[in-house]
Design a protein around this motif. Structure first.
Motif, mmCIF file in Angstrom:
data_model
loop_
_atom_site.group_PDB
_atom_site.id
_atom_site.type_symbol
_atom_site.label_atom_id
_atom_site.label_comp_id
_atom_site.label_asym_id
_atom_site.label_seq_id
_atom_site.Cartn_x
_atom_site.Cartn_y
_atom_site.Cartn_z
ATOM 1 N N ALA A 11 0.840 -1.195 0.000
ATOM 2 C CA ALA A 11 0.000 0.000 0.000
ATOM 3 C C ALA A 11 0.877 1.248 0.000
ATOM 4 O O ALA A 11 1.997 1.244 0.529
ATOM 5 C CB ALA A 11 -0.906 -0.005 1.231
ATOM 6 N N THR A 12 0.353 2.319 -0.593
ATOM 7 C CA THR A 12 1.129 3.560 -0.650
ATOM 8 C C THR A 12 1.501 4.047 0.749
ATOM 9 O O THR A 12 2.602 4.530 0.984
ATOM 10 C CB THR A 12 0.312 4.647 -1.375
ATOM 11 N N VAL A 148 -3.023 -4.893 2.565
ATOM 12 C CA VAL A 148 -1.732 -4.613 1.918
ATOM 13 C C VAL A 148 -1.432 -5.589 0.775
ATOM 14 O O VAL A 148 -0.289 -5.736 0.372
ATOM 15 C CB VAL A 148 -0.568 -4.640 2.941
ATOM 16 N N THR A 149 -2.453 -6.237 0.228
ATOM 17 C CA THR A 149 -2.216 -7.177 -0.867
ATOM 18 C C THR A 149 -2.725 -6.618 -2.188
ATOM 19 O O THR A 149 -3.566 -5.717 -2.219
ATOM 20 C CB THR A 149 -2.895 -8.537 -0.605
ATOM 21 N N LEU A 171 -3.577 -2.423 -5.093
ATOM 22 C CA LEU A 171 -2.981 -2.035 -3.820
ATOM 23 C C LEU A 171 -3.662 -0.777 -3.264
ATOM 24 O O LEU A 171 -3.830 0.207 -3.982
ATOM 25 C CB LEU A 171 -1.481 -1.769 -3.980
ATOM 26 N N PRO A 172 -4.069 -0.806 -2.002
ATOM 27 C CA PRO A 172 -4.723 0.380 -1.423
ATOM 28 C C PRO A 172 -3.792 1.591 -1.399
ATOM 29 O O PRO A 172 -2.568 1.461 -1.292
ATOM 30 C CB PRO A 172 -5.065 -0.072 0.004
ATOM 31 N N ARG A 173 -4.418 2.766 -1.461
ATOM 32 C CA ARG A 173 -3.652 3.997 -1.274
ATOM 33 C C ARG A 173 -3.316 4.182 0.200
ATOM 34 O O ARG A 173 -2.300 4.794 0.547
ATOM 35 C CB ARG A 173 -4.475 5.185 -1.783
ATOM 36 N N LEU A 174 -4.180 3.668 1.080
ATOM 37 C CA LEU A 174 -3.950 3.754 2.517
ATOM 38 C C LEU A 174 -4.466 2.489 3.187
ATOM 39 O O LEU A 174 -5.590 2.062 2.930
ATOM 40 C CB LEU A 174 -4.672 4.972 3.115
#
Length: 388
Positions: A11-12, A148-149, A171-174
């Motif tokens: 994730a970012t 986080v995957t 992937l999530p930004r947060l």
């Protein structure tokens, strides 16, 4: 094990710690959206404070509860809702099902097409090439690591299988992980999700794609899970235990996303598609026999394989004993599953007659590719029968 090169993607941004949920509304607003699709589990009431916080900042919200594990049809419906309501961000608050649904909807809302265009195994497997809507993942259980995957697991009832959408745009930004959200979780949920997290730390450590970075994360996660999971389920979990479980889950997600999994998850996907069975409980039922069969296969067919030494290291991490042998680590896992009353797969309806079809589906599951070595049909059959 991987050689000199490897990739690590996540994730970012990751926010971890008790009480960090309070930071979510400002963090979502900072991503630039104005109207949020809020994806929750079956009971959306726990997300009410988050929704109120978003709306206080002037963000519109559209609620999408996801009852049970997400299916292709539910993701189609959610994507249509996001487009009809002109949502420009997605926040998922819940267990792995809510997170995977939100992840898939955020990607499909910008990409066009429908889930089967991009789904592995039973879909067309096309690449997701467009950036997703800004996506925020807030787990309320400690098991899947989905925050986080880069994949989203969806059920395909007509094919009786679960399969993944996969790609870097998922992937999530947060990822916001707040251990205090585990307070009050039922013991059965803590057990199933915690054993899922443990399997997602063990399998990457043994994986053919293991690398030095995921190794370090897996070791830390296994230590934390080993010291806290039994206590958290059988006694009242304190803040320290909740932190261990939440962090073990997060670390497991980081590991599986970058080193892959193995036969436990290779079986878990088709089992979840064939039967109404919670993913974490399925992984727990499969873990002891899968470890035993893998260890025996390595000793008989690949005695120089680096995973053999890792079985011994795993035993040391689990038991806390520097002299522990591989078999003692597997015995520790089996005893933990017994202590936490993990049912066999027969509890969910698996019969001996189902085993050949299950093995056929498991052989082609994407997770099998990272198993320490390819298992024979006989070995896979043994795992399925012994996990009943």
């Amino acid at each position: 094990m991987s050689g000199t090169g490897f990739e690590f993607a996540t994730a970012t941004r990751i926010l971890y710690g008790a009480g960090r949920l309070a930071e979510a509304p400002e963090a979502v607003k900072a991503l630039g959206g104005h109207r949020v699709l809020l994806v929750t589990g079956r009971d959306a009431t726990r997300a009410a404070p988050l929704r109120e916080g978003l709306e206080r900042l002037g963000l519109g919200t559209v609620l999408l509860p996801v009852a049970g594990e997400p299916t292709v049809d539910r993701v189609r419906e959610g994507t249509a809702l996001a487009l009809a309501e002109r949502c420009d961000a997605v926040v998922a608050f819940g267990g792995g099902s809510a997170l995977d649904a939100g992840k898939a909807i955020a990607a499909l809302a910008t990409h066009g097409g429908e889930p089967l265009d991009f789904l592995e195994v039973v879909g067309r497997g096309q690449a997701l090439t467009s950036p997703a809507l800004p996506f925020v993942a807030i787990p309320t259980t400690a098991g899947t690591g989905s925050e986080v995957t880069r994949n989203a697991v969806l059920g395909v009832p007509e094919a009786q299988v679960k399969a993944s959408l996969r790609g870097p745009h998922l992937l999530p930004r947060l990822a916001l992980v707040d251990p205090s959200l585990l307070e009050g979780a039922p013991p059965g949920v803590l057990a199933a999700s915690g054993l899922d997290a443990l399997s997602q730390l063990i399998e990457p450590l043994l994986s053919v794609r293991a690398n030095p970075l995921t190794d370090a994360l897996a070791r830390e996660g296994i230590r934390r899970s080993a010291r806290s999971l039994r206590r958290a389920v059988l006694d009242t979990p304190d803040a320290a235990a909740r932190e261990d479980l939440a962090l073990a889950s997060l670390l497991g997600g980081l590991c599986l996303a970058n080193s892959g999994l193995g036969a436990v998850h290779g079986f878990a996907a088709p089992v979840g598609g064939m039967f109404e069975a919670p993913h974490g409980a399925v992984c727990a039922a499969l873990l002891p026999a899968t470890l035993e069969v893998n260890l025996r296969a390595l000793r008989s067919r690949a005695p120089a394989h680096p995973s053999l030494a890792r079985f011994q290291e795993l035993a040391q991490l689990l038991t806390g004993q520097a002299s522990a042998r591989a078999e003692e680590g597997i015995a520790w896992v089996r005893e933990l599953c017994a202590a936490l009353s993990v049912p066999g797969l027969g509890h969910y309806g698996l019969t001996e007659a189902d085993v050949p079809r299950l093995v056929s589906k498991a052989r082609v599951a994407s997770s099998m590719k990272a198993n320490p070595l390819p298992l024979t049909e006989e070995e896979l059959t043994e795992i399925a029968l012994r996990s009943r």
